[in-house]
Design a protein around this motif. Structure first.
Motif, PDB file in Angstrom:
ATOM      1  N   GLN A   1       8.863 -18.280  90.890  1.00 36.11           N
ATOM      2  CA  GLN A   1       8.065 -17.492  92.016  1.00 36.11           C
ATOM      3  C   GLN A   1       7.743 -15.717  91.580  1.00 36.11           C
ATOM      4  O   GLN A   1       6.485 -15.717  91.894  1.00 36.11           O
ATOM      5  N   VAL A   2       8.652 -16.026  90.934  1.00 33.89           N
ATOM      6  CA  VAL A   2       7.888 -14.233  89.883  1.00 33.89           C
ATOM      7  C   VAL A   2       7.846 -14.440  88.606  1.00 33.89           C
ATOM      8  O   VAL A   2       8.936 -14.476  87.879  1.00 33.89           O
ATOM      9  N   LEU A   3       7.726 -13.682  88.261  1.00 32.81           N
ATOM     10  CA  LEU A   3       7.319 -13.710  86.060  1.00 32.81           C
ATOM     11  C   LEU A   3       7.303 -12.631  86.357  1.00 32.81           C
ATOM     12  O   LEU A   3       7.090 -11.634  85.989  1.00 32.81           O
ATOM     13  N   LEU A   4       9.315 -11.804  85.046  1.00 28.12           N
ATOM     14  CA  LEU A   4       9.127 -10.338  84.923  1.00 28.12           C
ATOM     15  C   LEU A   4       8.425 -10.579  83.492  1.00 28.12           C
ATOM     16  O   LEU A   4       9.242 -11.266  82.082  1.00 28.12           O
ATOM     17  N   LEU A   5       8.208  -9.177  82.665  1.00 25.10           N
ATOM     18  CA  LEU A   5       8.122  -9.300  80.666  1.00 25.10           C
ATOM     19  C   LEU A   5       8.487  -8.004  80.904  1.00 25.10           C
ATOM     20  O   LEU A   5       8.341  -6.941  81.316  1.00 25.10           O
ATOM     21  N   ASP A   6       9.622  -7.319  79.975  1.00 25.98           N
ATOM     22  CA  ASP A   6      10.320  -6.501  79.624  1.00 25.98           C
ATOM     23  C   ASP A   6       9.496  -6.184  78.456  1.00 25.98           C
ATOM     24  O   ASP A   6       9.923  -6.643  77.262  1.00 25.98           O
ATOM     25  N   GLU A   7       8.504  -6.021  77.695  1.00 26.36           N
ATOM     26  CA  GLU A   7       8.188  -5.383  77.266  1.00 26.36           C
ATOM     27  C   GLU A   7       7.471  -6.220  75.865  1.00 26.36           C
ATOM     28  O   GLU A   7       8.275  -5.905  74.416  1.00 26.36           O
ATOM     29  N   PRO A   8       7.156  -7.471  76.371  1.00 26.29           N
ATOM     30  CA  PRO A   8       6.907  -7.928  75.522  1.00 26.29           C
ATOM     31  C   PRO A   8       6.232  -7.665  73.905  1.00 26.29           C
ATOM     32  O   PRO A   8       6.454  -9.572  73.189  1.00 26.29           O
ATOM     33  N   LEU A   9       5.220  -7.139  74.371  1.00 24.14           N
ATOM     34  CA  LEU A   9       4.369  -6.511  72.894  1.00 24.14           C
ATOM     35  C   LEU A   9       4.770  -5.930  72.565  1.00 24.14           C
ATOM     36  O   LEU A   9       4.229  -5.872  71.646  1.00 24.14           O
ATOM     37  N   SER A  10       5.936  -5.437  72.716  1.00 24.64           N
ATOM     38  CA  SER A  10       6.268  -3.782  71.491  1.00 24.64           C
ATOM     39  C   SER A  10       6.568  -4.058  69.828  1.00 24.64           C
ATOM     40  O   SER A  10       6.504  -2.939  69.559  1.00 24.64           O
ATOM     41  N   ALA A  11       6.724  -5.024  69.729  1.00 22.96           N
ATOM     42  CA  ALA A  11       7.261  -5.684  68.454  1.00 22.96           C
ATOM     43  C   ALA A  11       5.966  -6.487  67.698  1.00 22.96           C
ATOM     44  O   ALA A  11       6.327  -7.030  65.846  1.00 22.96           O
ATOM     45  N   LEU A  12       4.778  -6.302  67.920  1.00 19.38           N
ATOM     46  CA  LEU A  12       3.803  -7.044  67.202  1.00 19.38           C
ATOM     47  C   LEU A  12       2.638  -6.190  66.870  1.00 19.38           C
ATOM     48  O   LEU A  12       3.160  -4.629  67.412  1.00 19.38           O
TER      49      LEU A  12
END
Length: 353
Positions: A153-164
């Motif tokens: 129902q809900v998508l949570l993203l915890d700083e998903p791009l910081s390692a790229l």
């Protein structure tokens, strides 16, 4: 009716309160970013939504159902972590299929859904590869597909791009936003990168010391910050001291120059000192544009930043920056030059606390 509702949410670790009375109503299909510096509480709020942290106070509702005391596996939520968190002993197919297998879905349904997800992230050709055989960007796409596979129902993203790296980060954030729009899934995205938040969000929550300093669209957050913290944290800001001449008329004075603001100034007595702010792009050289006010100053430095030329100027003790778009014929002002800056009325802000 709001789809995800956070009401009087609080979180303390021992005697330290990290989230203070957080309230927000998120609509179905919205893309919300929590933006702020390290330690501001944004990830703690996300973890409470996911069920990894138990609120000290307040409630969390999804689609009208109270989730506050449910375990993570009892909530229909997909989560993507900063460090990918893929299973190293499973190939791409099995990683994406994991949540579906745990849910006891039939084999045929699992295979169909995994193929749909791999097509969505454009990695159908890598179904048999293991995480160590893929780039960081590819691994994060797989993590996204795994989170979406059970149809949360809900998508949570915890700083998903910081390692790229920077280029992949820009490409992947656009891809995440496109997928989110395509699926219409309610999404909460945590980041400390203001450009990320401004570029992909429907609304942004700027957090400071466990509180939401301001909630608004990217345009509202950038152009009309309501607190000094938001004004300084989001984008580059020039701040100059001015004297309020006539609050009702919106007239202020900087040095010996009188400026007319686009709105009246309330809550301040005439003759008092106020902080006036403007973005670097809100000022132009006086001979390059017709502004509502011109201030003279001395050039301190000029820097070539690719598409933008940024110049620092001393306006009677107020150090400000202004930007010009780069053109082949553009000439940077030289250190020591005297220049006049034009300021537009609607680009000037009176800063509060």
């Amino acid at each position: 009716m709001s789809f995800l509702t956070l009401t009087h949410l609080q979180k303390s670790f021992g005697t330290v309160k990290v989230v203070h009375d957080f309230n927000m109503a998120i609509e179905k299909g919205e893309f919300i970013s929590f933006l702020g510096p390290s330690g501001c509480g944004k990830t703690t709020v996300l973890r409470m939504i996911a069920g990894f942290e138990t609120p000290t106070g307040g409630t969390i509702e999804i689609d009208g159902k109270n989730q506050t005391n449910l375990r993570p596996n009892q909530r229909n939520i997909g989560m993507v972590f900063q460090a990918y968190a893929l299973f190293p002993n499973m190939n791409v197919f099995d990683n994406v299929a994991f949540g579906l297998k745990v849910a006891g879905k039939p084999k045929g349904e699992i295979e169909t859904r995994v193929k749909e997800m791999l097509k969505l992230i454009h990695l159908e050709h890598l179904a048999d590869r293991y995480p160590y055989q893929m780039s960081g960007g590819q691994q994060q796409r797989v993590a996204l597909a795994r989170a979406l596979a059970p149809k949360p129902q809900v998508l949570l993203l915890d700083e998903p791009l910081s390692a790229l790296d920077a280029k992949i980060r820009v490409s992947l954030r656009e891809e995440i936003r496109q997928i989110q729009r395509q699926l219409g899934i309610t999404t909460v995205f945590v980041t400390h990168d203001q450009e990320e938040a401004l570029s992909i969000s429907d609304r942004i929550v700027v957090m400071n010391a466990g509180k939401a300093d301001q909630i608004g669209t990217p345009g509202e957050i950038y152009n009309r910050p309501t607190t000094r913290f938001v004004a300084n944290f989001v984008g580059t800001l020039n701040v100059v001291q001015a004297v309020l001449v006539n609050g009702a008329a919106g007239t202020v004075q900087i040095g010996n120059k009188t400026l007319q603001l686009s709105q009246p100034v309330t809550g301040k007595a005439d003759g008092s000192s106020i902080s006036l702010a403007f973005r670097p792009e809100a000022a132009t050289l006086a001979d390059a544009a017709n502004g509502d006010a011109a201030l003279s100053g001395t050039v301190i430095s000029s820097n070539f930043l690719g598409s933008v030329l940024r110049t620092k100027v001393d306006l009677g003790g107020n150090i400000v920056s202004f930007d010009m778009f780069n053109q082949p014929s553009a000439v940077l002002p030289k250190t020591g030059d005297t220049v006049s800056l034009s300021l537009q009325q609607d680009g000037l802000m009176v800063l509060g606390d």
